[in-house]
Design an enzyme around this catalytic site. Structure first.
Site, mmCIF file in Angstrom:
data_model
loop_
_atom_site.group_PDB
_atom_site.id
_atom_site.type_symbol
_atom_site.label_atom_id
_atom_site.label_comp_id
_atom_site.label_asym_id
_atom_site.label_seq_id
_atom_site.Cartn_x
_atom_site.Cartn_y
_atom_site.Cartn_z
ATOM 1 N N ASP A 13 1.546 3.166 -5.097
ATOM 2 C CA ASP A 13 1.032 1.839 -5.822
ATOM 3 C C ASP A 13 2.248 0.961 -6.282
ATOM 4 O O ASP A 13 2.326 0.429 -7.385
ATOM 5 C CB ASP A 13 0.281 2.230 -6.948
ATOM 6 C CG ASP A 13 -0.704 3.352 -6.681
ATOM 7 O OD1 ASP A 13 -1.418 2.842 -5.831
ATOM 8 O OD2 ASP A 13 -0.874 4.399 -7.308
ATOM 9 N N ASN A 38 -7.567 7.172 1.251
ATOM 10 C CA ASN A 38 -7.352 7.843 0.108
ATOM 11 C C ASN A 38 -6.515 7.004 -0.907
ATOM 12 O O ASN A 38 -6.293 7.072 -1.889
ATOM 13 C CB ASN A 38 -6.638 9.238 0.278
ATOM 14 C CG ASN A 38 -5.370 9.061 1.019
ATOM 15 O OD1 ASN A 38 -5.327 8.381 1.993
ATOM 16 N ND2 ASN A 38 -4.623 10.043 0.833
ATOM 17 N N HIS A 41 -4.181 -0.837 -1.039
ATOM 18 C CA HIS A 41 -3.442 -1.716 -1.197
ATOM 19 C C HIS A 41 -4.201 -3.012 -1.667
ATOM 20 O O HIS A 41 -5.402 -3.341 -1.326
ATOM 21 C CB HIS A 41 -2.852 -2.376 0.014
ATOM 22 C CG HIS A 41 -1.949 -1.428 0.764
ATOM 23 N ND1 HIS A 41 -1.086 -0.675 0.047
ATOM 24 C CD2 HIS A 41 -1.787 -1.095 1.857
ATOM 25 C CE1 HIS A 41 -0.362 -0.056 0.986
ATOM 26 N NE2 HIS A 41 -0.697 -0.001 1.916
HETATM 27 P P1 GDP Z 1 0.229 -0.727 -3.057
HETATM 28 O O1 GDP Z 1 -0.857 0.486 -2.754
HETATM 29 O O2 GDP Z 1 1.506 -0.245 -3.105
HETATM 30 O O3 GDP Z 1 0.184 -1.882 -2.330
HETATM 31 O O4 GDP Z 1 0.003 -1.015 -4.560
HETATM 32 P P2 GDP Z 1 -1.265 -1.401 -5.379
HETATM 33 O O5 GDP Z 1 -2.020 -2.613 -4.738
HETATM 34 O O6 GDP Z 1 -2.123 -0.169 -5.523
HETATM 35 O O7 GDP Z 1 -1.012 -1.812 -6.762
HETATM 36 C C1 GDP Z 1 -0.263 -3.057 -6.869
HETATM 37 C C2 GDP Z 1 -0.908 -3.962 -7.989
HETATM 38 O O8 GDP Z 1 0.033 -4.686 -8.457
HETATM 39 C C3 GDP Z 1 -1.938 -4.891 -7.265
HETATM 40 O O9 GDP Z 1 -2.958 -5.221 -7.929
HETATM 41 C C4 GDP Z 1 -1.006 -6.171 -7.045
HETATM 42 O O10 GDP Z 1 -1.852 -7.422 -7.063
HETATM 43 C C5 GDP Z 1 -0.035 -5.990 -8.427
HETATM 44 N N1 GDP Z 1 1.244 -6.576 -8.270
HETATM 45 C C6 GDP Z 1 2.048 -6.569 -7.122
HETATM 46 N N2 GDP Z 1 3.154 -7.167 -7.334
HETATM 47 C C7 GDP Z 1 3.003 -7.684 -8.646
HETATM 48 C C8 GDP Z 1 3.899 -8.273 -9.463
HETATM 49 O O11 GDP Z 1 5.380 -8.857 -9.231
HETATM 50 N N3 GDP Z 1 3.412 -8.552 -10.927
HETATM 51 C C9 GDP Z 1 2.090 -8.294 -11.033
HETATM 52 N N4 GDP Z 1 1.975 -8.591 -12.639
HETATM 53 N N5 GDP Z 1 1.371 -7.572 -10.269
HETATM 54 C C10 GDP Z 1 1.768 -7.378 -9.184
#
Ligand code: GDP
Length: 425
Positions: A13, A38, A41
């Site tokens: 995440d 599981n 993104h």
């Molecule tokens: P992943 O599995 O690594 O892709 O991560 P997730 O999607 O579970 O979590 C990342 C979350 O953070 C998502 O809701 C993105 O839209 C959000 N996000 C990513 N980069 C940023 C950022 O720089 N700032 C903020 N506020 N949200 C972000």
């Protein structure tokens, strides 16, 4: 030949999806090489906000090929649902932009059932499984009791193979757990129903990728989860059942002969963790709730509130090394804007001794965080696009992390949108 892996440095995440969405522009083929549905993104772009569990994040750019590699495990019903959801939102998905490895293993309904049964048996000591059948299906893969996607093309072979496997699985389900057995007819019908939809996408990825690489096409590998959930090097047994390491990407994609030349490690500006296991720099109570709310830290696949805490540099340094990151993207820096003082965990104390190295999993439960405190910047930074325009204390925070992990931070993300990022040269 240019190949790049976008990988997680922490517990998952970290914002890998948004980085792939951004970087995918420069690459022709985007590959998921491990894991199943599981994790998720979350991607925010001009089509809307999407939680992708299985599909590679390049799926929004229709001129790109997206591949689900042999290292993935595929819940075919879930994948059909995900494809349908995106199609309904106006995204074009066809065999022209999606390919599924014939060697990827199918997550069967009995894997999902077994996951739930085992988690229930573990009772008050659960592994924190998402109960999507991932551990049971990877277990079967290594027990050589899995069904590959390519088997969907040969009904006779599939029926015979499944009959043998089901005999073994039902012994487990009924004998060990006292659960209900699965019938061959129901399982064949299940495979027929979803297999028919997915057949046009199934192919042999190795030759495809090798030929594409020879034609000069650029390959991007997309990991699911981070180093601390790696089956070999994570916080075992609170890990996933596969390897989200960059080093595994060529194997899980079908191209062990093509090395990864660029590794972008994604780290979050603070720590989060979904599920069980030791999480040294954890916050509780009000300060945790404040950070969780500021960062919107609720699981993309499950909606579960994530555990949160200050940036853990011991874990992040370890993650950077294990990924062999050639550069790092620090995400969600904007979330810390509300803090006056920002603690960061720079070391652990284990059995009265100070350590900067990530401990053996069995010792992690005893680790206590050692903090340093940096000054906050106290203003909104989401509209900033140049590093030198960031408040000085935000620049210092990034530089401090950079020095601690020993790797260049070339991206600083300040918001979830595609453009909300600072690219440092
Ligand atoms: P992943 O599995 O690594 O892709 O991560 P997730 O999607 O579970 O979590 C990342 C979350 O953070 C998502 O809701 C993105 O839209 C959000 N996000 C990513 N980069 C940023 C950022 O720089 N700032 C903020 N506020 N949200 C972000």
């Amino acid at each position: 030949m240019e190949t790049c892996a976008i990988v997680g440095i922490n517990w998952g995440d970290e914002g890998k999806g948004r980085m792939v969405d951004l970087i995918a522009e420069d690459y022709d083929i985007i590959i998921r090489y491990q894991g199943g549905n599981n994790a998720g993104h979350t991607i925010k772009n001009s089509f809307g906000t999407f939680a992708l569990n299985l599909l590679p994040s390049g799926i929004f750019r229709k001129e790109k090929m997206n591949v689900l590699g042999n290292g993935t495990v595929i819940d075919i019903r879930h994948l059909c649902g995900e494809i349908e959801k995106l199609c309904n939102a106006g995204i074009e998905i066809s065999p022209e932009n999606l390919m599924i490895s014939s060697r990827a293993i199918i997550v069967m309904p009995y894997h999902v059932a077994l996951d739930g049964l085992e988690e229930a048996r573990l009772s008050d000591k659960p592994y924190g499984s998402t109960k999507r059948g991932i551990a049971p299906v990877y277990g079967d893969k290594y027990m050589k009791k899995g069904i590959m996607m390519g088997e969907l093309f040969d009904r006779d072979y599939l029926s015979e193979h499944l009959k043998d496997i089901l005999e073994y699985k039902n012994l487990q389900i009924t004998g060990v757990y006292g659960g209900e057995p699965f019938t061959l007819e129901a399982m064949i019908e299940y495979l027929d129903t979803y297999g028919e939809i997915l057949k046009p996408y199934i192919g042999e990825t190795s030759n495809y990728l090798r030929n594409a690489a020879h034609e000069g096409k650029k390959i991007l590998y997309e990991a699911q989860l981070g180093v601390l959930r790696d089956i070999d090097f994570g916080i075992y047994p609170y890990t996933s059942s596969s390897s989200p390491l960059a080093a595994y990407a060529p194997i899980g994609s079908g191209t062990p002969d093509i090395p990864v030349t660029r590794v972008i490690g994604i780290a979050k500006a603070y720590s989060t963790c979904v599920g069980e296991g030791p999480f040294t720099a954890e916050w509780f109570g009000e300060e945790a709730e404040k950070l969780r709310k500021a960062g919107g830290e609720y699981g993309a696949a499950t909606g579960r509130p994530r555990r949160v805490g200050p940036l853990d540099l011991v874990a992040t340094r370890y993650g950077t090394q294990m990924q062999g990151a050639t550069e790092v993207a620090l995400t969600k820096l904007d979330v810390l804007s509300y803090m006056d003082k920002i603690p960061v965990c720079v070391a652990y104390e284990v059995d009265g001794e100070l350590t900067h190295d990530f401990p053996f999993p069995g010792k992690l439960g005893k680790a206590k965080p050692v903090y340093e405190t940096l000054d906050g910047w106290g203003c909104d930074i989401t509209s900033i696009r140049r590093f030198e325009d960031l408040p000085v204390n935000a620049q210092r925070y990034v530089e401090f992390v950079e020095a601690q992990i020993g790797c260049k931070i070339s991206f600083v993300s300040v918001g979830p949108g595609r453009e909300e990022i600072i690219i440092r040269n």
